[in-house]
Scaffold this motif. Structure first.
Motif, PDB file in Angstrom:
ATOM      1  N   ALA A  19       2.246  -7.189 -14.360  1.00 51.54           N
ATOM      2  CA  ALA A  19       2.953  -5.963 -14.651  1.00 51.54           C
ATOM      3  C   ALA A  19       2.668  -4.656 -13.703  1.00 51.54           C
ATOM      4  O   ALA A  19       3.675  -3.883 -13.500  1.00 51.54           O
ATOM      5  N   ALA A  20       1.473  -4.623 -13.294  1.00 48.39           N
ATOM      6  CA  ALA A  20       1.043  -3.567 -12.478  1.00 48.39           C
ATOM      7  C   ALA A  20       1.765  -3.760 -10.946  1.00 48.39           C
ATOM      8  O   ALA A  20       2.253  -2.738 -10.459  1.00 48.39           O
TER       9      ALA A  20
ATOM     10  N   VAL B 129      12.975   3.694  -3.669  1.00 50.50           N
ATOM     11  CA  VAL B 129      12.770   5.002  -3.930  1.00 50.50           C
ATOM     12  C   VAL B 129      11.826   5.559  -3.167  1.00 50.50           C
ATOM     13  O   VAL B 129      12.179   6.615  -2.734  1.00 50.50           O
ATOM     14  N   SER B 130      10.826   5.010  -2.644  1.00 50.07           N
ATOM     15  CA  SER B 130       9.811   5.469  -1.851  1.00 50.07           C
ATOM     16  C   SER B 130      10.575   5.473  -0.508  1.00 50.07           C
ATOM     17  O   SER B 130      11.427   4.627  -0.060  1.00 50.07           O
ATOM     18  N   LEU B 131      10.091   6.618   0.446  1.00 50.31           N
ATOM     19  CA  LEU B 131      10.663   6.337   1.827  1.00 50.31           C
ATOM     20  C   LEU B 131      10.224   5.513   2.750  1.00 50.31           C
ATOM     21  O   LEU B 131       9.007   5.236   2.520  1.00 50.31           O
ATOM     22  N   PRO B 132      11.286   4.682   3.087  1.00 51.90           N
ATOM     23  CA  PRO B 132      10.661   3.451   4.155  1.00 51.90           C
ATOM     24  C   PRO B 132       9.900   4.083   5.446  1.00 51.90           C
ATOM     25  O   PRO B 132      10.135   5.322   5.556  1.00 51.90           O
TER      26      PRO B 132
ATOM     27  N   HIS C 210       9.135   0.925  -6.877  1.00 50.25           N
ATOM     28  CA  HIS C 210       9.414   2.029  -6.189  1.00 50.25           C
ATOM     29  C   HIS C 210       9.958   1.593  -4.896  1.00 50.25           C
ATOM     30  O   HIS C 210      10.268   2.463  -3.977  1.00 50.25           O
ATOM     31  N   ARG C 211      10.414   0.314  -4.733  1.00 48.75           N
ATOM     32  CA  ARG C 211      11.230  -0.074  -3.460  1.00 48.75           C
ATOM     33  C   ARG C 211      12.604   0.502  -3.625  1.00 48.75           C
ATOM     34  O   ARG C 211      13.254   0.573  -4.844  1.00 48.75           O
TER      35      ARG C 211
ATOM     36  N   ALA D 265       0.640  -1.214  -0.031  1.00 47.41           N
ATOM     37  CA  ALA D 265       0.014   0.073  -0.072  1.00 47.41           C
ATOM     38  C   ALA D 265       0.838   1.222  -0.112  1.00 47.41           C
ATOM     39  O   ALA D 265       0.650   2.427  -0.702  1.00 47.41           O
ATOM     40  N   ARG D 266       1.964   1.162   0.715  1.00 47.52           N
ATOM     41  CA  ARG D 266       2.781   2.295   0.885  1.00 47.52           C
ATOM     42  C   ARG D 266       3.443   2.668  -0.508  1.00 47.52           C
ATOM     43  O   ARG D 266       3.391   4.009  -1.143  1.00 47.52           O
ATOM     44  N   LEU D 267       3.845   1.396  -1.204  1.00 42.61           N
ATOM     45  CA  LEU D 267       4.583   1.852  -2.291  1.00 42.61           C
ATOM     46  C   LEU D 267       3.702   2.002  -3.470  1.00 42.61           C
ATOM     47  O   LEU D 267       3.843   2.987  -4.526  1.00 42.61           O
ATOM     48  N   ALA D 268       2.191   1.625  -3.207  1.00 43.30           N
ATOM     49  CA  ALA D 268       1.323   1.743  -4.550  1.00 43.30           C
ATOM     50  C   ALA D 268       0.779   3.407  -4.157  1.00 43.30           C
ATOM     51  O   ALA D 268       0.704   3.991  -5.433  1.00 43.30           O
ATOM     52  N   ARG D 269       0.795   3.887  -3.178  1.00 45.63           N
ATOM     53  CA  ARG D 269       0.385   5.505  -2.945  1.00 45.63           C
ATOM     54  C   ARG D 269       1.579   6.214  -3.651  1.00 45.63           C
ATOM     55  O   ARG D 269       0.977   7.347  -4.085  1.00 45.63           O
TER      56      ARG D 269
END
Length: 198
Positions: A140-141, A151-154, A148-149, A112-116
């Motif tokens: 693919a999605a 790249v997104s803030l942990p 985004h792993r 969810a965090r990455l999807a956002r």
């Protein structure tokens, strides 16, 4: 058809609730949702509190009353397009059972965090490039979200990627668990519906 599996410890609280929420919210799409546990609870039912939570969130009663726990095995992990663990310990167990599935495996709150952080247009473009097959489109999605792993803030606290285990705990803990799980499921539903339109 696309395939999703949700995983927790006993497969009686968190993962069946996640499974049933997804089944309910993705009804009508060409896919299936299943669940399993890393500990054998020998075909146990969902506790009454977990069934109550499911009902509060719109799950038909028969989905909850008919559920029986099943022990996760490597065969169950070979075909799902998305594998959602309820906590980091389950993600580790999944990857030990099926190392090749690392890129398709997330904790549900991690996903969810990455999807956002993944725009709708990016998800749709990835799915469209994969063609018409629902499974290929979802894979693919998921890959676009996985990109985004790193790249997104942990999260400030790694435990924020987990859904708390409410088993044999207070009703307040069940409610807390649902408050962590349900918004994460909303993001999963968003990604799936973008990738596999009705």
């Amino acid at each position: 058809m696309f395939e999703i599996i949700t995983v927790c410890t006993g497969n009686i609280c968190r993962s069946p609730l996640a499974e049933q929420l997804l089944r309910t919210r993705l009804a009508g799409l060409p896919g299936s949702v299943n669940s399993g546990g890393t500990y054998d609870m020998r075909a146990s039912e969902m506790p009454a509190e977990a069934q109550r939570l499911a009902a509060q969130h719109g799950v038909p009663a028969e989905l909850s009353t008919e559920h029986r726990s099943q022990l996760l095995n490597s065969r169950m992990l070979t075909t799902p397009d998305l594998i959602l663990a309820m906590a980091r310990e389950h993600r580790r167990a999944i990857v030990e059972l099926a190392p090749a599935r690392l890129r398709s495996t997330f904790t549900v709150r991690e996903f969810a965090r990455l999807a956002r952080d993944t725009p709708d247009a990016e998800i749709i473009a990835a799915a469209d490039a994969a063609g018409q097959d629902p499974s290929a489109r979802l894979r693919a999605a998921v890959a676009s979200v996985a990109a985004h792993r790193g790249v997104s803030l942990p999260p400030a606290d790694p435990a924020d990627d987990d859904v708390i285990d409410p088993y044999r705990r207070s009703w307040n803990t069940y409610e807390l668990s649902a408050s962590q799980l349900v918004p994460a499921i909303d993001e999963v539903v968003r990604v799936v519906r973008l990738a596999v339109p009705a």
